[in-house]
Scaffold this motif. Structure first.
Motif, PDB file in Angstrom:
ATOM      1  N   PRO A   2       0.787  -1.032   0.059  1.00 22.91           N
ATOM      2  CA  PRO A   2      -0.181  -0.022  -0.133  1.00 22.91           C
ATOM      3  C   PRO A   2       0.766   1.203  -0.031  1.00 22.91           C
ATOM      4  N   GLU A   3       0.151   2.175  -0.833  1.00 24.97           N
ATOM      5  CA  GLU A   3       1.130   3.530  -0.883  1.00 24.97           C
ATOM      6  C   GLU A   3       1.188   4.330   0.649  1.00 24.97           C
ATOM      7  N   SER A   4       1.973   5.019   0.533  1.00 20.38           N
ATOM      8  CA  SER A   4       2.265   5.967   1.888  1.00 20.38           C
ATOM      9  C   SER A   4       1.167   6.820   1.979  1.00 20.38           C
ATOM     10  N   MET A   5       0.418   7.121   3.195  1.00 20.69           N
ATOM     11  CA  MET A   5      -0.435   8.003   3.326  1.00 20.69           C
ATOM     12  C   MET A   5       0.126   9.309   4.090  1.00 20.69           C
ATOM     13  N   GLN A   6       1.455   9.395   4.374  1.00 11.87           N
ATOM     14  CA  GLN A   6       2.100  10.550   5.168  1.00 11.87           C
ATOM     15  C   GLN A   6       1.644  11.807   4.587  1.00 11.87           C
ATOM     16  N   GLY A   7       1.149  12.848   5.583  1.00  9.49           N
ATOM     17  CA  GLY A   7       0.658  14.215   5.145  1.00  9.49           C
ATOM     18  C   GLY A   7      -0.947  13.800   4.694  1.00  9.49           C
ATOM     19  N   LYS A   8      -1.444  12.667   4.456  1.00 13.63           N
ATOM     20  CA  LYS A   8      -2.833  12.929   3.675  1.00 13.63           C
ATOM     21  C   LYS A   8      -4.008  12.883   4.963  1.00 13.63           C
ATOM     22  N   VAL A   9      -5.114  13.084   4.488  1.00 16.55           N
ATOM     23  CA  VAL A   9      -6.336  13.056   5.347  1.00 16.55           C
ATOM     24  C   VAL A   9      -7.226  12.052   5.108  1.00 16.55           C
ATOM     25  N   ALA A  10      -7.441  11.205   5.922  1.00 10.57           N
ATOM     26  CA  ALA A  10      -8.653  10.135   5.494  1.00 10.57           C
ATOM     27  C   ALA A  10      -9.782  10.025   6.495  1.00 10.57           C
ATOM     28  N   LEU A  11     -10.736   9.785   5.945  1.00  8.97           N
ATOM     29  CA  LEU A  11     -12.002   9.596   6.530  1.00  8.97           C
ATOM     30  C   LEU A  11     -12.559   8.314   6.614  1.00  8.97           C
ATOM     31  N   VAL A  12     -12.826   7.678   7.603  1.00  7.45           N
ATOM     32  CA  VAL A  12     -13.269   6.241   7.579  1.00  7.45           C
ATOM     33  C   VAL A  12     -14.829   6.147   8.310  1.00  7.45           C
ATOM     34  N   THR A  13     -15.799   5.737   7.657  1.00  8.57           N
ATOM     35  CA  THR A  13     -17.062   5.633   8.284  1.00  8.57           C
ATOM     36  C   THR A  13     -17.058   4.377   9.021  1.00  8.57           C
ATOM     37  N   GLY A  14     -18.205   4.105   9.971  1.00  9.29           N
ATOM     38  CA  GLY A  14     -18.056   2.809  10.557  1.00  9.29           C
ATOM     39  C   GLY A  14     -16.835   2.455  11.072  1.00  9.29           C
ATOM     40  N   GLY A  15     -16.130   3.540  11.771  1.00 12.25           N
ATOM     41  CA  GLY A  15     -14.918   3.073  12.178  1.00 12.25           C
ATOM     42  C   GLY A  15     -14.737   2.529  13.781  1.00 12.25           C
ATOM     43  N   SER A  17     -15.752  -0.232  14.523  1.00 11.18           N
ATOM     44  CA  SER A  17     -15.740  -1.665  14.662  1.00 11.18           C
ATOM     45  C   SER A  17     -15.501  -2.040  13.280  1.00 11.18           C
ATOM     46  N   GLY A  18     -15.344  -3.613  13.368  1.00  9.33           N
ATOM     47  CA  GLY A  18     -15.243  -4.247  11.919  1.00  9.33           C
ATOM     48  C   GLY A  18     -14.397  -3.594  10.882  1.00  9.33           C
ATOM     49  N   MET A  19     -14.500  -3.668   9.860  1.00  6.57           N
ATOM     50  CA  MET A  19     -13.693  -3.335   8.713  1.00  6.57           C
ATOM     51  C   MET A  19     -13.282  -1.863   8.640  1.00  6.57           C
ATOM     52  N   GLY A  20     -14.410  -0.976   9.295  1.00  7.98           N
ATOM     53  CA  GLY A  20     -14.066   0.365   9.241  1.00  7.98           C
ATOM     54  C   GLY A  20     -12.773   0.653  10.313  1.00  7.98           C
ATOM     55  N   ARG A  21     -12.899  -0.110  11.492  1.00  5.59           N
ATOM     56  CA  ARG A  21     -11.874  -0.077  12.350  1.00  5.59           C
ATOM     57  C   ARG A  21     -10.662  -0.383  11.789  1.00  5.59           C
ATOM     58  N   ILE A  22     -10.514  -1.515  11.269  1.00  9.14           N
ATOM     59  CA  ILE A  22      -9.194  -1.991  10.641  1.00  9.14           C
ATOM     60  C   ILE A  22      -8.692  -1.364   9.594  1.00  9.14           C
ATOM     61  N   SER A  23      -9.414  -0.544   8.782  1.00  5.27           N
ATOM     62  CA  SER A  23      -9.303   0.292   7.727  1.00  5.27           C
ATOM     63  C   SER A  23      -8.601   1.624   8.428  1.00  5.27           C
ATOM     64  N   ALA A  24      -9.188   1.990   9.554  1.00  7.90           N
ATOM     65  CA  ALA A  24      -8.609   3.198  10.126  1.00  7.90           C
ATOM     66  C   ALA A  24      -7.404   3.018  10.950  1.00  7.90           C
ATOM     67  N   LEU A  25      -7.215   1.968  11.607  1.00  8.21           N
ATOM     68  CA  LEU A  25      -5.894   1.571  11.915  1.00  8.21           C
ATOM     69  C   LEU A  25      -4.814   1.519  11.031  1.00  8.21           C
ATOM     70  N   ARG A  26      -5.021   0.805   9.815  1.00  6.94           N
ATOM     71  CA  ARG A  26      -4.001   0.519   9.029  1.00  6.94           C
ATOM     72  C   ARG A  26      -3.892   1.792   8.324  1.00  6.94           C
ATOM     73  N   LEU A  27      -4.688   2.824   8.092  1.00  3.19           N
ATOM     74  CA  LEU A  27      -4.246   4.045   7.409  1.00  3.19           C
ATOM     75  C   LEU A  27      -3.682   4.944   8.335  1.00  3.19           C
ATOM     76  N   ALA A  28      -4.083   4.942   9.591  1.00  5.76           N
ATOM     77  CA  ALA A  28      -3.140   5.768  10.430  1.00  5.76           C
ATOM     78  C   ALA A  28      -1.491   5.448  10.619  1.00  5.76           C
ATOM     79  N   ARG A  29      -1.228   3.893  10.866  1.00  3.84           N
ATOM     80  CA  ARG A  29       0.039   3.372  10.410  1.00  3.84           C
ATOM     81  C   ARG A  29       0.638   3.811   9.366  1.00  3.84           C
ATOM     82  N   ARG A  30       0.076   4.042   8.315  1.00  7.52           N
ATOM     83  CA  ARG A  30       0.858   4.518   6.990  1.00  7.52           C
ATOM     84  C   ARG A  30       0.963   6.082   6.965  1.00  7.52           C
ATOM     85  N   GLY A  31       0.645   6.706   7.994  1.00  4.77           N
ATOM     86  CA  GLY A  31       0.821   7.968   8.368  1.00  4.77           C
ATOM     87  C   GLY A  31      -0.171   8.982   7.920  1.00  4.77           C
ATOM     88  N   ALA A  32      -1.459   8.502   7.803  1.00  7.83           N
ATOM     89  CA  ALA A  32      -2.302   9.473   7.542  1.00  7.83           C
ATOM     90  C   ALA A  32      -2.972  10.026   8.578  1.00  7.83           C
TER      91      ALA A  32
END
Length: 260
Positions: A2-15, A17-32
């Motif tokens: 996956p591409e780096s998300m450093q400096g980018k803003v991501a919005l995750v709905t359903g954050g 629990s479930g796949m929303g939570r997993i997505s949010a954690l991964r995006l934050a770890r990638r720098g978003a």
């Protein structure tokens, strides 16, 4: 990878629990810088507490006004949204003869119109900036229908149709839109089905351990996004899509057999 998300803003709905939570954690770890939306205040705080860079916002996805207000707050605090993962949904299970008009309308308000509201709120800014990405959750249930989930399947059919049309209408733009059609995934969303009048196919999948692993589903989504795929069918979703499309009578005989 996956591409780096450093400096980018991501919005995750359903954050919360479930796949929303997993997505949010991964995006934050990638720098978003990640904003998460949900109605579950405790779940929001729990997700935000698991990883630095996540800011929770309590938001009602069924309300355009609430979405617009919360998105304005996100942009004020974090900046314009570069990346959307729209995973919020409801998944009750009821035979259609028992499903009230009011509950069907509300399901559409959350699952379908919530998707429309998120797109209409964020897409104009992305188009103006000539950049951005949206990962929008439809479902294989919008293609391969099952008893007792008619209303849910209808909402996801509407999402699948809306997003695929949108993809092709704005293909010349620099905004990337991905439609995700997962199979039944072992998340709290599925528990909504099991806790109501659960479809026999869902109960059997749960009993036999066939429910998809949410981490593996997100792995597949990440790979699909990296390859810039329009429509992503994780797990067994593509097989189910083909089976229902080519052998509809066999499909219905199979799914109805679990209702006996």
């Amino acid at each position: 990878m996956p591409e780096s998300m450093q400096g980018k803003v991501a919005l995750v709905t359903g954050g919360a629990s479930g796949m929303g939570r997993i997505s949010a954690l991964r995006l934050a770890r990638r720098g978003a810088k990640v904003a998460i939306f949900d109605l579950d205040a405790d779940g929001l705080e729990k997700t935000a507490g698991e990883q630095e860079g996540i800011t929770p916002f309590r938001c009602d996805i069924s309300s355009l006004a609430d979405i617009q207000q919360r998105v304005a707050e996100v942009e004020q605090q974090l900046g314009p949204v570069d990346h959307l993962v729209h995973a919020a949904a409801l998944m009750p299970s009821h035979a259609l003869v028992d499903h009230t008009v009011e509950k069907v309308e509300f399901l559409f308000r959350v699952n379908f119109f919530g998707t429309v509201y998120m797109i209409k709120t964020l897409l104009p800014g992305m188009m103006e900036r000539n950049s951005g990405r949206m990962i929008l959750f439809g479902s294989i249930a919008g293609h391969a229908f099952v008893p007792k989930m008619g209303a849910y399947c209808a909402t996801k059919s509407a999402v699948n149709c809306y997003v695929e049309c949108l993809q092709n209408e704005i293909r010349a733009s620099a905004v990337a839109i991905h439609l995700v059609c997962p199979p039944a995934v072992n998340t709290p969303l599925l528990d909504q089905c099991i806790d109501t009048d659960a479809a026999g196919t869902i109960l059997e999948a749960k009993r036999s351990g066939r429910l998809a692993d949410p981490e593996k589903i997100i792995d597949t989504i990440d790979k699909g996004v990296a390859k810039n795929r329009d429509i992503i069918y994780p797990g067994e979703a593509r097989f189910l899509y083909i089976l229902k499309a080519l052998l509809p009578k066999v499909w219905w005989k199979m799914v109805l057999s679990y209702e006996k």
